[in-house]
Design a protein around this motif. Structure first.
Motif, short mmCIF file in Angstrom:
data_model
loop_
_atom_site.label_atom_id
_atom_site.label_comp_id
_atom_site.label_asym_id
_atom_site.label_seq_id
_atom_site.Cartn_x
_atom_site.Cartn_y
_atom_site.Cartn_z
N PHE A 129 2.09 4.39 -0.94
CA PHE A 129 1.27 5.20 -0.53
C PHE A 129 1.87 6.74 -0.23
O PHE A 129 3.11 6.68 0.00
CB PHE A 129 0.78 4.81 1.01
N ARG B 196 -3.94 -9.43 -5.11
CA ARG B 196 -3.03 -9.00 -4.09
C ARG B 196 -1.50 -9.14 -4.77
O ARG B 196 -0.64 -8.36 -4.55
CB ARG B 196 -3.10 -9.39 -2.72
N LEU C 276 5.85 2.15 5.83
CA LEU C 276 6.64 1.30 6.13
C LEU C 276 6.18 0.71 7.43
O LEU C 276 5.74 1.18 8.38
CB LEU C 276 8.10 1.71 6.23
N LEU D 8 9.18 -9.72 4.12
CA LEU D 8 7.98 -10.15 4.86
C LEU D 8 6.93 -10.80 4.14
O LEU D 8 6.52 -12.04 4.25
CB LEU D 8 7.36 -9.17 5.69
N ALA D 9 6.54 -9.97 2.93
CA ALA D 9 5.67 -10.65 2.26
C ALA D 9 5.92 -11.91 1.23
O ALA D 9 5.31 -12.74 1.07
CB ALA D 9 4.75 -9.36 1.28
N MET E 60 6.91 -8.32 -4.45
CA MET E 60 5.80 -9.48 -4.76
C MET E 60 5.72 -9.65 -6.47
O MET E 60 4.80 -10.06 -6.63
CB MET E 60 4.57 -8.80 -4.14
N ARG F 28 9.78 -2.75 -1.40
CA ARG F 28 8.75 -3.62 -0.87
C ARG F 28 7.57 -4.05 -1.72
O ARG F 28 7.44 -5.34 -1.78
CB ARG F 28 8.18 -3.07 0.48
N ALA F 29 7.07 -2.96 -2.27
CA ALA F 29 5.97 -3.59 -3.34
C ALA F 29 6.50 -4.33 -4.55
O ALA F 29 5.84 -5.20 -4.95
CB ALA F 29 5.10 -2.25 -3.85
N MET G 4 1.16 -1.60 -4.32
CA MET G 4 0.75 -0.15 -4.17
C MET G 4 1.75 0.69 -3.10
O MET G 4 2.41 0.10 -2.40
CB MET G 4 -0.65 -0.16 -3.37
#
Lengths: 224, 262
Positions: free
Chosen positions: B97, B90, B102, B114-115, B167, B163-164, B95
């Motif tokens: 979409f 992960r 969101l 968040l992540a 990470m 957002r992706a 990824m």
């Protein structure tokens, strides 16, 4: 208007207000118990693990389909018989109502969680969030919005159902009303005032839910 | 060879019930490479991406990403990825979409932080400065405190890319990310992806944007009926496709685009 004697009833107003206080406490305690237990039951019912799923299933169906009045009576008379543990009239009523409403809250939570689009779960999963964080930060906050209207309705039902506690002698609003009616022989006036007082207690709940709905209003992005 | 490849897919078969969606797919992708996957709808391209992101169980074969086992056929012998390797996966795979996905109740900034905070355990201030860097990269620095509903589709998709990226993935998967956008918003998202490719990100892109494929892809893969029919550099596949099926698909596509332009 003929024969109505409101003033006589109003003399008992301090007693009625004490009843309102007890009704509020019953509602508050049973709603709190129901909200927490209901969430646990809802999450258990999502589980694929049989020892989590089946107890939740049986619990919910049992409490949904039997009369709350009977549940109150069981807890008040039955529990001391079988366990020797006596909750008292108020305690038995509060716990029984909480256990009962938990079943209804559970189904509402479940519908709210199902209503969060599965793509939200996927987005959380791809980001590496574990189940707990996905529920806490992604799914439940969105589910809250879905569940507010039915939660409000159910809670209003609950507050009115606290009147069932009168059957085991809890001195809540309806019970006090009944006693006044017997004493004065004026059931119509007394119970009309009692009904108005129930309105005074329940209507703020409706208002509160309306305000919360406005606060949690969010677009259903990605739910196409 | 496997030593250099970031993505290694071997003999992947994926079925839904009795329908075979991916049939013995083999694929390798080296670091920094951009692979564009094209093909008719229902050819299995999106499913391939979802398998790479470990969103789907597979029936046969293996998927490894940067050496981490992402999936193993449940009809094969041997253990699939355990919890630890899924967690590693992960963090390595980002990824994006088609429908952005969101989190609608969070601001753009909260969507991004968040992540990193919950999964990587980053401190709030650190996560925020990372998010702001990324928002600058995708041109959304002024939207940090806005909820997704207030953004255009193109802006939402760029926020989803940020957002992706937060990470720090080794690989980015793009699943028809411009298909849900109004035509005038497609360009800004493609520009962001182009920049990402130039910065050396390894990317697997399912798209119908042939100009993007021509300009950015190292290789183009044509899929049909759950199989990889052809893999060639874009110059070759668009000028002289090896396979008749590829040619037929591209001709249909160009014809449609010609009609749209005319």
């Amino acid at each position: 208007m003929g024969d109505f004697q409101w003033a006589r009833i109003l003399a008992y107003f301090p007693d009625l207000l004490r009843g309102v206080g007890v009704t509020l406490q019953l509602g508050l305690i049973s709603a709190s118990l129901g909200l927490v237990l209901g969430l646990v039951l809802a999450l258990m019912k999502f589980s694929k693990v049989p020892v989590l799923y089946w107890p939740a299933y049986v619990y919910i169906e049992f409490f949904r389909t039997t009369p709350p009045l009977v549940q109150i009576v069981w807890l008040y008379y039955g529990l001391p018989l079988f366990t020797g543990y006596d909750l008292g009239a108020f305690g038995a009523a509060a716990v029984a109502l909480g256990l009962n409403i938990a079943a209804f809250y559970a189904e509402i939570y479940r519908a709210g969680i199902v209503g969060v689009h599965r793509t939200q779960w996927q987005a959380a999963r791809v980001l590496g969030l574990n189940l707990r964080d996905t529920l806490r930060y992604v799914v439940l906050p969105q589910a809250v919005r879905n569940v507010l209207p039915p939660m409000g309705t159910t809670t209003i039902y609950l507050i009115k159902d606290t009147a069932l506690a009168s059957a085991i002698g809890t001195l809540e609003l309806l019970r006090i009303g009944q006693l006044i009616a017997v004493e004065t022989f004026r059931p119509v006036e007394t119970l009309t005032i009692v009904a108005l007082l129930y309105f005074v207690v329940t209507y703020p709940v409706a208002l509160l839910i309306g305000r919360l709905e406005a606060r949690f209003k969010i677009a259903r992005v990605g739910a196409a | 060879m496997n030593g250099d490849a970031l993505i290694v897919v071997e003999q992947l078969t994926k079925r839904y019930g009795t329908a075979t969606v991916l049939n013995d797919v083999n694929l390798k992708l080296g670091p920094g490479q951009v692979l564009v996957v094209i093909g008719p709808s229902g050819s299995g391209k999106s499913t391939l991406l979802r398998c790479l992101a470990a969103l789907e169980p597979i029936q046969r074969g293996t998927i490894r990403i940067d050496g981490t086992l992402a999936a193993k056929g449940d009809e094969d012998s041997g253990a699939g990825p355990d919890r630890a390797s899924l967690k590693t996966l992960r963090e390595k795979v980002g990824m994006v979409f088609q429908q952005f996905n969101l989190f609608p109740h969070l601001t753009v900034l909260e969507n991004i932080t968040l992540a990193p905070r919950r999964v990587l355990g980053m401190a709030p201030a650190e996560a925020e400065s990372l998010a702001l860097d990324l928002l600058r990269r995708v041109g959304l620095e002024d939207k940090r405190d806005v909820h997704p509903e207030r953004l255009s589709g193109g802006q939402q998709q760029r926020a989803a890319i940020a957002r992706a990226l937060a990470m720090h993935p080794r690989v980015m998967l793009f699943d028809e990310v411009t298909s849900a956008l109004d035509p005038e918003l497609v360009g800004e998202v493609l520009r962001t992806m182009r920049e990402l490719a130039e910065q050396g990100m390894t990317m697997l892109v399912v798209t119908h944007e042939m100009a993007f494929a021509r300009d950015v892809a190292d290789d183009v893969v044509f899929m049909d009926n759950g199989q990889i029919i052809e893999r060639s550099p874009p110059a070759q596949i668009f000028a002289q496709p090896k396979e008749p099926r590829t040619r037929a698909f591209l001709e249909r596509l160009l014809e449609r685009e010609g009609r749209r332009d005319g």
